[in-house]
Write a protein that holds these residues in place. Sequence first.
Motif, short mmCIF file in Angstrom:
data_model
loop_
_atom_site.label_atom_id
_atom_site.label_comp_id
_atom_site.label_asym_id
_atom_site.label_seq_id
_atom_site.Cartn_x
_atom_site.Cartn_y
_atom_site.Cartn_z
N MET A 79 -42.59 79.17 68.08
CA MET A 79 -42.88 78.63 66.75
C MET A 79 -44.19 79.18 66.21
N CYS A 80 -44.23 79.42 64.92
CA CYS A 80 -45.47 79.85 64.28
C CYS A 80 -46.47 78.69 64.32
N ALA A 81 -47.68 78.98 64.77
CA ALA A 81 -48.72 77.94 64.81
C ALA A 81 -49.00 77.39 63.42
N GLY A 82 -48.74 78.19 62.40
CA GLY A 82 -49.02 77.77 61.02
C GLY A 82 -48.14 76.62 60.56
N LEU A 83 -47.11 76.32 61.32
CA LEU A 83 -46.26 75.18 60.96
C LEU A 83 -46.34 74.08 62.01
N SER A 84 -47.23 74.26 62.98
CA SER A 84 -47.27 73.27 64.04
C SER A 84 -48.68 73.02 64.55
N CYS A 115 -39.52 79.74 63.28
CA CYS A 115 -39.48 79.99 64.72
C CYS A 115 -39.12 81.46 64.94
N ASN A 116 -40.12 82.31 64.97
CA ASN A 116 -39.88 83.75 65.00
C ASN A 116 -40.88 84.52 65.86
N ARG A 117 -41.61 83.83 66.72
CA ARG A 117 -42.69 84.50 67.46
C ARG A 117 -42.21 85.25 68.69
N THR A 118 -42.76 86.46 68.83
CA THR A 118 -42.60 87.21 70.07
C THR A 118 -43.88 87.00 70.87
N LEU A 133 -50.04 74.23 54.52
CA LEU A 133 -49.41 74.66 55.76
C LEU A 133 -49.43 76.18 55.85
N GLY A 134 -48.90 76.68 56.95
CA GLY A 134 -48.79 78.13 57.12
C GLY A 134 -50.01 78.69 57.81
N SER A 135 -49.88 79.92 58.23
CA SER A 135 -51.02 80.63 58.75
C SER A 135 -52.01 80.65 57.60
N PRO A 136 -53.32 80.56 57.84
CA PRO A 136 -54.25 80.43 56.72
C PRO A 136 -53.88 81.35 55.55
N GLY A 192 -43.40 94.95 61.69
CA GLY A 192 -43.13 94.30 60.41
C GLY A 192 -44.42 93.91 59.74
N ARG A 193 -44.53 92.68 59.37
CA ARG A 193 -45.73 92.21 58.69
C ARG A 193 -46.70 91.55 59.66
N SER A 194 -46.53 91.85 60.94
CA SER A 194 -47.30 91.12 61.92
C SER A 194 -47.81 92.04 63.02
N ILE A 234 -45.32 87.84 51.08
CA ILE A 234 -44.16 87.96 51.97
C ILE A 234 -44.23 86.93 53.11
N SER A 235 -43.06 86.69 53.70
CA SER A 235 -42.95 85.73 54.80
C SER A 235 -42.42 86.41 56.06
N CYS A 236 -42.51 85.72 57.17
CA CYS A 236 -41.82 86.13 58.39
C CYS A 236 -40.36 85.66 58.29
N TYR A 237 -39.59 85.97 59.32
CA TYR A 237 -38.17 85.59 59.38
C TYR A 237 -38.00 84.08 59.20
N ASN A 238 -37.09 83.70 58.34
CA ASN A 238 -36.71 82.31 58.15
C ASN A 238 -37.89 81.38 57.90
N CYS A 239 -38.70 81.74 56.93
CA CYS A 239 -39.83 80.88 56.57
C CYS A 239 -40.12 81.02 55.09
N PRO A 240 -40.36 79.89 54.40
CA PRO A 240 -40.62 79.96 52.96
C PRO A 240 -42.11 80.10 52.62
N MET A 241 -42.99 80.24 53.62
CA MET A 241 -44.41 80.04 53.34
C MET A 241 -45.15 81.21 52.68
N THR A 242 -44.60 82.39 52.72
CA THR A 242 -45.24 83.59 52.12
C THR A 242 -46.74 83.64 52.39
N CYS A 243 -47.14 83.64 53.66
CA CYS A 243 -48.59 83.73 53.88
C CYS A 243 -49.08 85.14 54.16
N GLY A 244 -48.22 86.12 54.09
CA GLY A 244 -48.68 87.50 54.18
C GLY A 244 -48.50 88.19 52.85
S1 SF4 Z 1 -45.98 80.04 58.15
FE1 SF4 Z 1 -46.60 82.12 57.51
S2 SF4 Z 1 -47.13 83.20 59.45
FE2 SF4 Z 1 -45.92 81.35 59.92
S3 SF4 Z 1 -43.79 82.01 60.06
FE3 SF4 Z 1 -44.16 81.28 57.98
S4 SF4 Z 1 -44.72 83.12 56.80
FE4 SF4 Z 1 -44.95 83.62 58.98
#
Ligand code: SF4
Length: 669
Positions: free
Chosen positions: A533-538, A75-78, A246-249, A180-182, A297-307
Amino acid sequence: MRYAETGFNLEIDLTRGNIERVETDPRDTELYLGGLGTNAKILWDRVPPEVEPFSPDNLLIFSAGLLCGTPATGCNRTIVSTISPQTQLMAFSMMGGFWAPELKYAGYDKVILRGKSPNLVYIWINNDKVEIRDASHLKGKGAVETAELIQQELKEPRAQVAAIGLAGENRVYFASIEQGRSSASRGGIGAVMGDKGVKAVVVRGTRDINVARPAEYMDLCNEVLQYIQFRNENPVPGVMPILAGLGSPQEMKVHDEKWHTENFMWGNSRVRRKDFWNDEIAKEWMETLDSMRTRLISCYNCPMTCGATISPPGLPTYMMKCFSKLTYTMAAFADLEFGLGIAQSATEYGVDGFSTPQVMAFALELLEKGILTDDDFPGMPADNEGRFYWLLDRIVRREGIGDVLANGTYWAAKQIGKGAEEYAHNTIKKHEQLPLKLSMLNPIYFLMYSTGEKINITQIEGQFPQAPFLTMEEREAFVKDWFHVPDDKFKQIFLDWEPRGEKSMPFYPTPEMCCDIVDWQERMHYIDDALGMCAGLSSFPLKPPYHIHNYPKFISAGAGIEMDEEKLTQAVRRYRTLVRANNTRRGMRRKDEKPPADHWKKRFPELEEKLLDTYYQLKGWNKQGIPTKETLHELGLDYVYEDFEKRGVYSENGYTPEQETSAGNEKEA
Ligand code: SF4
């Protein structure tokens, strides 16, 4: 006590240099949640349709979602909202990364910019201390470079910087805000930031956020983490790799690009290369990605490393995620090495990775067809890759033909004339779309594409599979653990959906079923955009950790607003309708809700009309897509109805302020 949110916005008048910390009304949070929802309300209240994108009265709102800064994973979206110079409608673009939680920790939910600064400035938010600082030394600097320079200047390496590059400074209609990475890229919001004279908004916060019922909230967060782990270990079978998890593609991890490169159009969204992907290409692209991708790499508080961090030879390292890995490559008919290299320049310049390559390919097609001539491209190199770099430079500087192209394909074609409009063929609501052009109409996509107001790829995909599964066994296996559905009827629709025959596309699912599916998918996207919330998790992947059943619990335990599925659905309807209302009074009508004519080879005009009619009816909108008096009343939006009446919106020749002139021309007129 306010929970999850801080209860304060920062209001900054750039013309007067005035900064105010303003307490917000908790009742608005109950009605519109936060993020996109409250942004839509502020734009409705304060930016009437007479206000043009580049007017000082246009607002640029940076909003952390309601649950940003809490321990909710991902949950880190602006949510950045304004009036777009490209579409002249309400734009709302999201960025991940780290900025929104930092803003919450500094003590604010939103930063609202109005007016225009006479000189280039940046805004430095350091908890209670907020300053407007001179940025003249940053003029012309890249967005990533700017972030580094500001962090050094402030001696604050942990400050989060949302910055524009040269494109934003020069009001390129597809300029992004990088962070950042976004990045927040769609709708040209970076151009509005540049028009306001703001190079960057920098934030550092060290406070806490209150959560209403912490123990309950942590249990919910832990359930989500466990589910993420389960899903990572159990990808959905039978779907393409980037949809299986899961995650952003996961473009930065995936080497097999057969599907994208053979199904998406290349060049000016016109050419499909069906046999492109072979062993040689696969090996070459794998080597390129492996050599340039230096870290996941990931966004804040996320384990998905989709970047990933990308380090092209001889160029500074930058960060990338998602489909921009391929957009430049495919537009230029080039290789992945070129794509990853030019994306470094594009990130520094701060441009939208979906629009920019298409605008450049459009220009070259016009040259090929003789609509533009060599005189329009003085000094342009002969090779395709060199041409793309040359065009990118001209566009972001607004030099020569670049000044025309900087307004996007829709407006550029109008200005160029001589039949150029035929080549600006990939827009909806005046905005370039992904070059995803398939053979048979997909009725669900048709609705998401046509009626979507965010105008980005993640809004057109969702929790319902994109195509039927071949066998009943596969379908039965899929629905077995599909607890995310809001209603079991969706399982039956999926079970009955066949690849061929009576129960296949485009006539099955029926228009009513399609509208229900779209309504569910759209609801999830709108919840994400309010909560941050990141769409990649929802809302984007199949079987995600966040869904309609656990979201009300997160809001109740996190924000202390007692919520159930019905109440949440009603809140979403309210602010989704308010987004529509903002655009309705800016002249958006049914005629604007259509995908490009060549989006699918096989079209079904009657069915498409029926789909739109059914969707509007479900939403409580009239045949023009305008929310009715009854709907507005039911949602507590009588104030919208009163405004519509005053403006004659419902009359046959209702108020349509839209003028076929671009934002820059209007300003100059
Ligand atoms: S799923 Fe990917 S894009 Fe979404 S918050 Fe986590 S690292 Fe960032």
